[in-house]
Design a protein around this motif. Sequence first.
Motif, short mmCIF file in Angstrom:
data_model
loop_
_atom_site.label_atom_id
_atom_site.label_comp_id
_atom_site.label_asym_id
_atom_site.label_seq_id
_atom_site.Cartn_x
_atom_site.Cartn_y
_atom_site.Cartn_z
N HIS A 22 31.03 36.30 -67.64
CA HIS A 22 31.82 35.24 -67.03
C HIS A 22 31.00 33.96 -66.91
O HIS A 22 30.06 33.88 -66.12
CB HIS A 22 32.26 35.71 -65.64
N TRP A 240 39.16 39.98 -63.89
CA TRP A 240 38.11 39.06 -63.44
C TRP A 240 38.06 39.10 -61.91
O TRP A 240 39.08 39.41 -61.29
CB TRP A 240 38.43 37.63 -63.93
N THR A 241 36.99 38.74 -61.26
CA THR A 241 35.62 38.74 -61.73
C THR A 241 34.97 39.95 -61.08
O THR A 241 34.89 40.02 -59.85
CB THR A 241 34.91 37.44 -61.33
#
Length: 273
Positions: A22, A240-241
């Motif tokens: 990320h 995510w995340t």
Amino acid sequence: MRRTPRIRRRPPRPTRPQVVAHRGSSHETAEHTLAAYVKALDEGADALECDVRLTADGHLVCVHDRDLRRTAATPGLVSTMNLAELDELDFASWKNPWSELDDEAPDRDPEHGKVLTLRKLLETAADYDRHVELAIETKHPTRYGGLVERRLVETLGDFGWDRAGSPVRVMSFSVNAVSRVRRLAPDLDVVLLVDKAHHWPVLRPVVGDDWIIGPGIDELRDHPGLGRHLVKAGREIHVWTVNTAEDLQICLDLGVTAVISDRPAYMLELLGR
């Protein structure tokens, strides 16, 4: 002739989900810098995630926020600045503001802390010594509207990555943006990001059959029904995340195919146990 839509069937449960870095390996290294992405690759990340914005002179750069206060200590807006102006800024020092006082810290390549263009990131991935995928998020709202997706698809075309078999998938929280990408590049994989569980019933009727769904881990944790509904519908899920062992376990229980993490090395370590 009307194009027959591709139907994305839920794939067999993989041995492990794809680990996506990320904004690079951003837990320890300044996000969206070349240093963060090189670190992620060297740590073994399967894919790289980035956000893209369009500069005033038409370049796609890897920056999350619309303004530069947080990552470059300036009140400027990405959309009102030229690439040359952005290139004068330091995008790395905010992460470790005392590093210059550390005599034992390794020397930093100045280029690794500058603004990163999408083209440079694509070149880095293409030149790496193993297969690397990319998940590219277009940010909205923006003053340039659909020009962002058009410029993105054009750039991918320069690498031959705007067609079936591309290592790139395009993501957005905007249904219009995802639809636009699919019109411009019908064979690219697309991901609709979802930040609120209660939005899904509204989004579901307008989402393409083959779109990947990208819920946030907070929503899956706080609203378990969202994950169950996505699995029951046969949706491929990218989350995510994901930064903790507990959140990774939620993803494993759902059989998601990708986890997007600030800590790719840690995720790989957990998955290898």
